[in-house]
Design a protein around this motif. Structure first.
Motif, PDB file in Angstrom:
ATOM      1  N   ARG A  11      26.809  42.048  23.975  1.00  0.00           N
ATOM      2  CA  ARG A  11      26.509  42.697  22.687  1.00  0.00           C
ATOM      3  C   ARG A  11      25.327  43.645  22.842  1.00  0.00           C
ATOM      4  O   ARG A  11      24.343  43.352  23.529  1.00  0.00           O
ATOM      5  CB  ARG A  11      26.184  41.626  21.649  1.00  0.00           C
ATOM      6  CG  ARG A  11      25.762  42.184  20.291  1.00  0.00           C
ATOM      7  CD  ARG A  11      25.645  41.089  19.251  1.00  0.00           C
ATOM      8  NE  ARG A  11      24.784  39.998  19.681  1.00  0.00           N
ATOM      9  CZ  ARG A  11      24.734  38.809  19.071  1.00  0.00           C
ATOM     10  NH1 ARG A  11      25.529  38.559  18.046  1.00  0.00           N
ATOM     11  NH2 ARG A  11      23.923  37.876  19.503  1.00  0.00           N
ATOM     12  N   VAL A  12      25.433  44.802  22.213  1.00  0.00           N
ATOM     13  CA  VAL A  12      24.356  45.782  22.224  1.00  0.00           C
ATOM     14  C   VAL A  12      24.340  46.455  20.860  1.00  0.00           C
ATOM     15  O   VAL A  12      25.392  46.647  20.237  1.00  0.00           O
ATOM     16  CB  VAL A  12      24.559  46.794  23.369  1.00  0.00           C
ATOM     17  CG1 VAL A  12      25.809  47.623  23.153  1.00  0.00           C
ATOM     18  CG2 VAL A  12      23.340  47.689  23.545  1.00  0.00           C
ATOM     19  N   ARG A  13      23.170  46.778  20.368  1.00  0.00           N
ATOM     20  CA  ARG A  13      23.095  47.392  19.040  1.00  0.00           C
ATOM     21  C   ARG A  13      23.572  48.839  19.085  1.00  0.00           C
ATOM     22  O   ARG A  13      23.688  49.451  20.142  1.00  0.00           O
ATOM     23  CB  ARG A  13      21.669  47.328  18.503  1.00  0.00           C
ATOM     24  CG  ARG A  13      20.662  48.128  19.301  1.00  0.00           C
ATOM     25  CD  ARG A  13      19.312  48.199  18.594  1.00  0.00           C
ATOM     26  NE  ARG A  13      18.273  48.753  19.442  1.00  0.00           N
ATOM     27  CZ  ARG A  13      18.102  50.051  19.656  1.00  0.00           C
ATOM     28  NH1 ARG A  13      18.920  50.919  19.107  1.00  0.00           N
ATOM     29  NH2 ARG A  13      17.116  50.488  20.426  1.00  0.00           N
ATOM     30  N   GLY A  14      23.850  49.383  17.923  1.00  0.00           N
ATOM     31  CA  GLY A  14      24.207  50.781  17.828  1.00  0.00           C
ATOM     32  C   GLY A  14      25.699  51.012  17.862  1.00  0.00           C
ATOM     33  O   GLY A  14      26.512  50.103  17.701  1.00  0.00           O
ATOM     34  N   ASN A  15      26.061  52.277  18.099  1.00  0.00           N
ATOM     35  CA  ASN A  15      27.457  52.677  18.081  1.00  0.00           C
ATOM     36  C   ASN A  15      27.803  53.384  19.382  1.00  0.00           C
ATOM     37  O   ASN A  15      27.022  53.374  20.341  1.00  0.00           O
ATOM     38  CB  ASN A  15      27.735  53.569  16.869  1.00  0.00           C
ATOM     39  CG  ASN A  15      26.775  54.762  16.805  1.00  0.00           C
ATOM     40  OD1 ASN A  15      26.229  55.197  17.823  1.00  0.00           O
ATOM     41  ND2 ASN A  15      26.569  55.280  15.612  1.00  0.00           N
TER      42      ASN A  15
END
Length: 906
Positions: free
Chosen positions: A672-676
């Motif tokens: 999982r990683v933040r952002g788009n």
């Protein structure tokens, strides 16, 4: 040694005072109480030691310098004691600093013993407690530097320690005489040194604070970033182990953790709902102490102190909650910080907390600051120090009350165990994954919960001081749906569901308690061998240790042959479930060691298994990808793999750009990683480059656990295309949570589309999932329905004709477009009218197992795990994180299944 009279006659250090004034930007931020710092003849102030005061513009100190100053205090003052508390993952030392008057220091072991007696009401009657309280002092534990960018408090505490050791001001003298102050000067030394190097290397002197430049080093600890303050249930990181060690040694009456985020000084109480298992006394103490501190800060003419409107008080996994979970009092501050020692014009005019502007006057913020402030490092230090001194003084003036409350909370917990249910919890040892059963027992012991055992089970008796915590960990949470403000973090943590272990709550004790043994060491499940023959079979139930066992045996014996049963198979009269592992060409010693070391039970057989019922296991070459702009969750993935003993390679944008990925790896995991997709493709804005993160003589803490000559930029479209080629050439790409949405957005997982929901609110809860492809290798060992942990992640779905790509769905009910149509279909004869489906008499189990979900009808039926063919390979997309914070161990075997069967998921 000089006398008390001499100390009282000491002069004020005018140079130090003048420097405090110089670095404070406004008289309203300048408390008079801090302008009395003494010029001690033998104990060096920070000015004399460093040549500058604490809060000097542009100066912060590495841990070696900070510890060096405390060492000097301990050498020159008998009122200061410094002790080691262990090592970080990178080998730096944890320290605690203990400060009190001479009598406190001479009798320190006595006072620690007194608090230990008050902590256990089984050993101390109320009458005995009153006598102990009169011969006790509260321990007040103050900590800083858990989050590396929050740089004021670790600096401030050096000045505070000097004041506590030297000042004869009335409040300081009362604190020294009536309280034992324990300082944790830098809670995360690894992250602190990385951040200090980052400040000097990249951010010092930048003209604007909000210019988009990354204010933080990419890593803090070896594994965890901001989540180092979410490890209080797992106790997996060395920082948390050190905090727990300090708590159980000192039994602090109050613990205060110093953070930085919101303007100008927040003193915790929270909006609620409060955790159900925190004693009402503690909840009331939060209010009293917070309002006392707000009043004291305001009394010095300092605006912007407030309480209530930030945070909630529900999740028990913060580091400082070791106090609240164990009948003490855990609190925290949030001071406005600049992630360094520069001065900036800060604008928080649009910031809101609990719906109100942060600069508005409210009942909980009686004296607001202006919406813009010219904010310095010294301002930060002034605010935090005034608040901490006020709180320490409250403890000094109310020491008997705090000690009596501490005892009473443990007494209340014990009485609940005596009078209320459940009276005990039993954990049968023989379960689908006995190693996880032992792990649960050990995790309870880490929390200070007493665990007994007999041959058949582990038993937790409720009649013990930490009964409330035991019930909290072992029973489902029910977060109120009507809560006005959103929760601050996850809202469910029921360990039996997260570990996949069955626990029985007993309202009455129907067994012989005298036959139980109190555990005094960790439980270890050693697997067994049964049967005869030279072929070894592991009946598979999605045990967490199977995959590491496979890597281990191949490391021991390259000729070992491993295969997996592709369906339920009868062998020697026993039915082995799909996914069971067959070992050939290994010897009995290797099998026995594997069984014992990995907690796995094997059967030996002499009969052969048809070749068409098994497939050879080809253990994959695994890579775990990390971005340079968000390393939080890939750190947890790396930690999980390291703990399990599963080999992997950590890769970044440059590896993707270089291409030829399939020649190097079989599986790539995208945590999982933040952002788009834009963030993922572009990474850190290249206008800031080059931005090196390499180890040098000047910046020795950088370059670990990964290194790059330039953090800026991402893999670009070329790297994304190489990722697509990796899958098309036969690789397996596994995505967690938000990265699944990113893959869909980039077209690699093109069958997936985002689902628009109306009002779905899904904070971290344990919910029920249903298998749709029970024969699929990813689901080997799982029942048809099981609990998973899910937060507010993406919701994705396929078109109806592609629903066979959905391996698991949320909840039991189908989507509306999957409900069979009932009635006449125009264009078909009347006799072809669809029959009304028979309704099952079975009651549909609820979606939420623990926690809370609003408008759950918006998610039930949608996919939680998808398997998407791409070229010759696959994308396995999870819409939740199966490796979340090393907590949801029951979800992780879906990932291990995928790795075992990576080349046959189609």
């Amino acid at each position: 040694m000089i006398s008390i009279a001499d100390l009282r006659a000491q002069q004020i250090d005018q140079e130090y005072v003048q420097k405090i004034k110089e670095f404070t930007t406004d008289d309203k931020f300048l408390p008079a109480s801090l302008l009395d710092i003494v010029d001690h003849p033998t104990v060096p102030s920070p000015l004399k030691h460093f040549g500058h005061i604490i809060g000097t513009e542009g100066i912060v100190h590495r841990t070696s310098e900070i510890y060096g100053y405390y060492q000097k205090l301990a050498e020159t003052s008998p009122l200061v004691h410094m002790q080691e508390m262990g090592l970080t993952e990178e080998g730096r030392k944890f320290y605690l600093i203990v400060i009190g008057n001479q009598e406190s220091m001479d009798r320190l072991d006595h006072y620690k013993g007194q608090l230990a007696k008050l902590a256990d009401a089984r050993k101390t009657s109320p009458e005995q407690a009153e006598a102990i309280i009169l011969d006790s002092k509260p321990v007040y534990y103050v900590s800083a530097g858990m989050h590396a960018t929050e740089m004021g408090a670790p600096e401030m505490l050096m000045e505070l320690a000097y004041r506590l050791a030297t000042s004869e001001a009335g409040d300081i003298r009362s604190i020294r005489e009536n309280v034992i102050t324990v300082i944790n000067p830098v809670m995360e030394p690894d992250g602190w040194d990385k951040q200090v190097d980052w400040y000097f290397r990249h951010t010092k002197g930048r003209e604007k604070f909000d210019d988009g430049f990354p204010r933080s080093a990419p890593y803090w600890g070896k594994y965890v970033f901001h989540d180092n303050n979410r490890d209080g249930l797992q106790v997996s990181q060395e920082i948390t182990k050190s905090i727990f060690k300090g708590f159980f040694e000192f039994h602090p009456t109050v613990m205060l953790d110093l953070h930085e985020s919101v303007p100008l000084l927040y003193i915790s109480t929270g909006t609620g709902p409060y955790n159900d298992f925190v004693d009402p006394i503690t909840q009331s103490e939060w209010q009293v102490m917070a309002n006392h501190d707000v009043a004291e800060v305001s009394a010095q003419g300092m605006p912007g102190a407030f309480t209530w409107a930030f945070y909630d008080g529900w999740w028990p996994g913060y580091g400082i909650w070791v106090a609240n979970n164990h009948n003490s009092n855990g609190r925290f501050y949030e001071t406005y910080g600049n992630a360094g020692a520069d001065t900036y014009l800060r604008d928080y005019s649009t910031a809101r907390f609990a719906g109100d502007l942060a600069s508005s006057k409210e009942w909980y913020r009686p004296y607001p600051a202006t919406p813009l402030v010219y904010w310095s490092f010294r301002n930060n230090i002034n605010y935090t120090q005034v608040g901490v001194i006020a709180s320490l003084y409250y403890a000094a003036m109310n020491k008997e009350l705090l000690l009596r409350n501490f005892y009473k909370k443990g007494y209340n917990s014990l009485e609940k165990g005596r009078k209320e249910g459940p009276k005990a919890f039993t954990i049968t040892k023989e379960q689908r994954d006995p190693a996880m059963v032992a792990y649960l027992a050990n995790q309870l012991r880490v929390q200070g919960i007493e665990v007994h055992e007999n041959e058949e089970a582990f038993v937790v008796l409720s009649e013990q001081p930490y009964r409330n915590l035991a019930v909290s960990l072992l029973t489902p949470q029910a977060y109120p749906k009507e809560a006005k403000y959103p929760p601050y973090d996850a809202i469910a943590w029921t360990l039996p569901y997260l570990y996949g272990v069955e626990v029985e709550a007993k309202e009455d004790i129907d067994f012989d308690v005298s036959a139980l043994r109190l555990m005094d060491s960790d439980a270890v499940y050693k697997g067994k061998l049964a049967g005869e023959g030279n072929t070894y079979v592991l009946p598979y139930h999605a045990q967490n240790t199977v995959l590491p066992a496979l890597y281990w045996i191949k490391g021991q014996n390259r000729n070992a042959e491993i295969s997996v049963l592709t369906g339920s198979t009868v062998v020697s009269g026993d039915t082995l479930p799909a996914g069971s592992i067959v070992f050939r060409r290994i010897n009995a010693n290797q099998a026995s060691q594997m069984a014992q070391d990995f907690g796995l039970d094997f059967r030996t057989i002499s009969t052969s298994i048809p070749a068409d019922q098994q497939k050879a296991v080809n253990l994959p070459r695994v890579a775990i990808y990390h971005t340079w702009y968000n390393t939080q969750d890939e750190g947890w993935s790396r930690y999980t793999f390291d703990q399990r003993g599963i080999p992997y390679t950590s890769i970044d944008k440059d590896v993707l750009k270089a291409g030829a990925l399939k020649s190097k790896f079989d599986v790539i995991i995208l945590p999982r990683v933040r952002g788009n997709a834009k963030n993922f493709v572009n990474g850190v804005d290249k206008k800031f480059g080059p931005m090196p993160y390499t180890k040098t003589a000047e910046f020795p803490s950088h370059g670990f656990p990964a290194s790059t000559s330039d953090m800026t930029g991402g893999p670009g479209f070329g790297g994304i295309e190489n990722l697509r080629k990796f899958v098309e050439e036969g690789g397996l790409l596994i995505s967690f949570d938000n990265t699944s949405a990113i893959l869909a957005e980039m077209g690699i997982a093109s069958e997936l589309s985002p689902v628009n929901t109306s009002g779905l609110f899904h904070p971290g809860s344990i919910v029920r999932a249903k298998v749709r492809r029970i024969d699929h290798p990813v689901l080997y060992g799982y029942p048809e329905t099981f609990p998973i942990f899910r937060g507010n992640g993406p919701l994705l779905q396929t078109d109806k004709y592609n629903r066979d790509l959905m391996l698991v769905q949320y909840g039991h009910q189908p989507l509306k477009d999957e409900v069979p149509f009932e009635g006449q279909i125009l264009g078909l004869p009347e006799d072809m009218k669809t029959e009304k489906a028979e309704k099952s008499e079975e009651k549909t189990p609820p979606y939420v197992v623990a926690g809370m979900v609003r408008n759950e009808q918006e998610i039930v039926g949608h996919g939680s795990v998808f398997n998407l063919p791409v070229g010759r390979g696959n994308v396995l997309a999870f819409t939740f994180d199966p490796l979340h914070r090393y907590l949801n161990h029951h979800d992780a075997p879906m990932v291990w299944n995928a790795l075992i069967n990576w080349d046959r998921l189609r």
